[in-house]
Design a protein around this motif. Structure first.
Motif, mmCIF file in Angstrom:
data_model
loop_
_atom_site.group_PDB
_atom_site.id
_atom_site.type_symbol
_atom_site.label_atom_id
_atom_site.label_comp_id
_atom_site.label_asym_id
_atom_site.label_seq_id
_atom_site.Cartn_x
_atom_site.Cartn_y
_atom_site.Cartn_z
ATOM 1 N N PRO A 6 4.494 4.204 -5.150
ATOM 2 C CA PRO A 6 3.201 4.845 -4.846
ATOM 3 C C PRO A 6 2.240 3.932 -4.088
ATOM 4 O O PRO A 6 1.531 4.387 -3.187
ATOM 5 C CB PRO A 6 2.661 5.211 -6.236
ATOM 6 N N PHE A 7 2.222 2.648 -4.450
ATOM 7 C CA PHE A 7 1.364 1.713 -3.713
ATOM 8 C C PHE A 7 1.813 1.598 -2.261
ATOM 9 O O PHE A 7 0.982 1.626 -1.335
ATOM 10 C CB PHE A 7 1.401 0.343 -4.383
ATOM 11 N N SER A 8 3.101 1.481 -2.025
ATOM 12 C CA SER A 8 3.618 1.367 -0.658
ATOM 13 C C SER A 8 3.293 2.617 0.155
ATOM 14 O O SER A 8 2.905 2.520 1.328
ATOM 15 C CB SER A 8 5.126 1.128 -0.691
ATOM 16 N N ALA A 9 3.450 3.764 -0.474
ATOM 17 C CA ALA A 9 3.136 5.009 0.238
ATOM 18 C C ALA A 9 1.652 5.083 0.588
ATOM 19 O O ALA A 9 1.281 5.528 1.682
ATOM 20 C CB ALA A 9 3.535 6.208 -0.626
ATOM 21 N N SER A 10 0.792 4.627 -0.315
ATOM 22 C CA SER A 10 -0.647 4.649 -0.032
ATOM 23 C C SER A 10 -1.002 3.713 1.122
ATOM 24 O O SER A 10 -1.861 4.033 1.945
ATOM 25 C CB SER A 10 -1.430 4.268 -1.283
ATOM 26 N N ILE A 60 0.220 5.417 4.381
ATOM 27 C CA ILE A 60 -0.617 6.572 4.714
ATOM 28 C C ILE A 60 -1.998 6.122 5.181
ATOM 29 O O ILE A 60 -2.569 6.697 6.116
ATOM 30 C CB ILE A 60 -0.721 7.521 3.506
ATOM 31 N N SER A 61 -2.549 5.080 4.544
ATOM 32 C CA SER A 61 -3.868 4.592 4.954
ATOM 33 C C SER A 61 -3.835 4.005 6.356
ATOM 34 O O SER A 61 -4.807 4.135 7.105
ATOM 35 C CB SER A 61 -4.354 3.532 3.964
ATOM 36 N N SER A 66 -8.787 1.063 4.590
ATOM 37 C CA SER A 66 -7.465 1.031 3.966
ATOM 38 C C SER A 66 -7.536 0.442 2.570
ATOM 39 O O SER A 66 -6.865 0.918 1.641
ATOM 40 C CB SER A 66 -6.499 0.218 4.842
ATOM 41 N N PHE A 85 -4.309 2.264 -6.368
ATOM 42 C CA PHE A 85 -2.877 1.993 -6.464
ATOM 43 C C PHE A 85 -2.611 0.494 -6.622
ATOM 44 O O PHE A 85 -1.630 0.105 -7.256
ATOM 45 C CB PHE A 85 -2.167 2.533 -5.223
ATOM 46 N N SER A 86 -3.479 -0.332 -6.041
ATOM 47 C CA SER A 86 -3.329 -1.783 -6.199
ATOM 48 C C SER A 86 -3.592 -2.205 -7.640
ATOM 49 O O SER A 86 -2.907 -3.080 -8.182
ATOM 50 C CB SER A 86 -4.288 -2.528 -5.263
ATOM 51 N N PHE A 115 -8.928 2.981 0.166
ATOM 52 C CA PHE A 115 -7.952 4.050 -0.080
ATOM 53 C C PHE A 115 -6.844 3.587 -1.036
ATOM 54 O O PHE A 115 -6.394 4.354 -1.899
ATOM 55 C CB PHE A 115 -7.343 4.507 1.242
ATOM 56 N N THR A 116 -6.403 2.343 -0.902
ATOM 57 C CA THR A 116 -5.287 1.842 -1.703
ATOM 58 C C THR A 116 -5.730 1.124 -2.973
ATOM 59 O O THR A 116 -4.870 0.703 -3.761
ATOM 60 C CB THR A 116 -4.437 0.870 -0.865
#
Length: 319
Positions: free
Chosen positions: A32-36, A39-40, A87, A94-95, A90-91
């Motif tokens: 999920p973190f990588s996807a965010s 996407i960002s 970015s 998730f971080s 946005f992340t």
């Protein structure tokens, strides 16, 4: 002190020894973190209200500070900073969750491999116990990055105003100062990111976080900056390559077709999975770099000092 090439080889070897666990557990947690992140990076500045707000605020701040508005350097810097801040916002959730839990899994696994009579892989509860110190260090890392950026901007502000007050405001002088500022900013930011990454690993190995982990990371990196940069550069370039692959394979196709099919979605998940594997490998490299620093600490010895620091590690400088 081991060379950067030897640490990289050991990191790849260690990763392959734990390949099944890292790719099936740690990489999936980081997905999920990588996807965010991907996407960002794909968000268009023109379609992001947050980006426009940050860009206008930074533009007003640079103008109020007296930076020459005609310099292309500050326009590029403003644009990149706006993208980075957008970015990061946005992340950020998730971080704080998936990224830190992934690092906890990797650090706990590598630490157990160095202990005799221990199970090969940690339990979920023992891994979660490392989350709190990592969270504290991550929060302090954010302030540390902000302080590094503020320091560089303050130096540039003083330099530009001193030159302008002294009458050295020719285009060539401003261009030279802009190029020097870009190099200074890159060096300071690279070192700050390396220190933050090392501080997270220190928090996991010592089970104690906060600003002391950052101070210890600064001590450990003394005299080893070139090695740390040599280790960070290949991983950073590979992460940037994966981000470029995501933009080329998915965003380019989406701009042409205007829709995302099932095959494109699966390809996007696979690219995000590759990014997650690199995140795990980056944590492995940082862990082995930390282990290589401790034996050859050049006069710095770590010891337990329960009276002065409780559970934390005290730093003793040898004569």
């Amino acid at each position: 002190m081991e060379t950067a090439g030897k640490i990289l080889r050991r990191s790849v070897h260690t990763f392959l020894l734990n390949y099944q666990y890292f790719t099936s557990t740690a990489a999936l947690i980081a997905l999920p973190f990588s996807a965010s992140v991907l996407i960002s990076q794909a968000l268009r500045p023109s379609s992001s209200a947050l980006w426009a707000t940050v860009y206008n605020r930074l533009h007003s701040l640079f103008n109020a500070a007296g930076f020459p508005p005609s310099l292309e350097f500050f326009n590029i810097l403003n644009h990149k900073l706006s993208q980075t801040i957008t970015s990061s916002v946005f992340t950020f959730p998730f971080s704080l969750t998936f990224l830190l839990i992934t690092k906890s899994f990797v650090i706990q696994t590598l630490s157990r491999h160095q202990k005799p009579n221990s199970s090969s892989h940690p339990s979920f509860l023992s891994t979660i116990s490392l989350y709190t110190p990592l969270l504290h260090t991550h929060v302090y890392n954010s302030f540390f990055i902000l302080s590094a950026n503020a320091t560089v901007f303050s130096i540039l502000f003083i330099a530009f105003n001193v030159l302008e007050g002294s009458g050295f405001s020719s285009p060539n002088t401003l261009l030279f100062l802009s190029a020097s500022g870009a190099v200074l900013y890159s060096i300071v930011l690279a070192n700050a990111l390396i220190i933050c990454n090392l501080a997270l690993v220190l928090s996991g190995t010592q089970n104690s976080g906060g600003y002391l982990a950052i101070l210890k990371a600064c001590l450990l990196i003394r005299g080893r900056t070139s090695t740390a940069l040599s280790l960070a550069l290949p991983v950073s370039l590979t992460l940037a390559a994966v981000e470029s692959l995501f933009q080329y394979r998915l965003l380019r196709a989406y701009h042409f077709t205007g829709q995302i099919g099932s095959s494109m979605a699966m390809e996007g998940v696979f690219i995000a999975y590759l990014y997650s594997i690199l995140v795990v490998l980056d944590t492995t490299v940082s862990f082995l770099f930390l282990q290589s620093c401790k034996p050859s600490s050049r006069g710095i010895e770590y010891r337990d000092d329960e009276e002065s620091c409780g559970d934390l590690k005290a730093v003793k400088v040898l004569p």
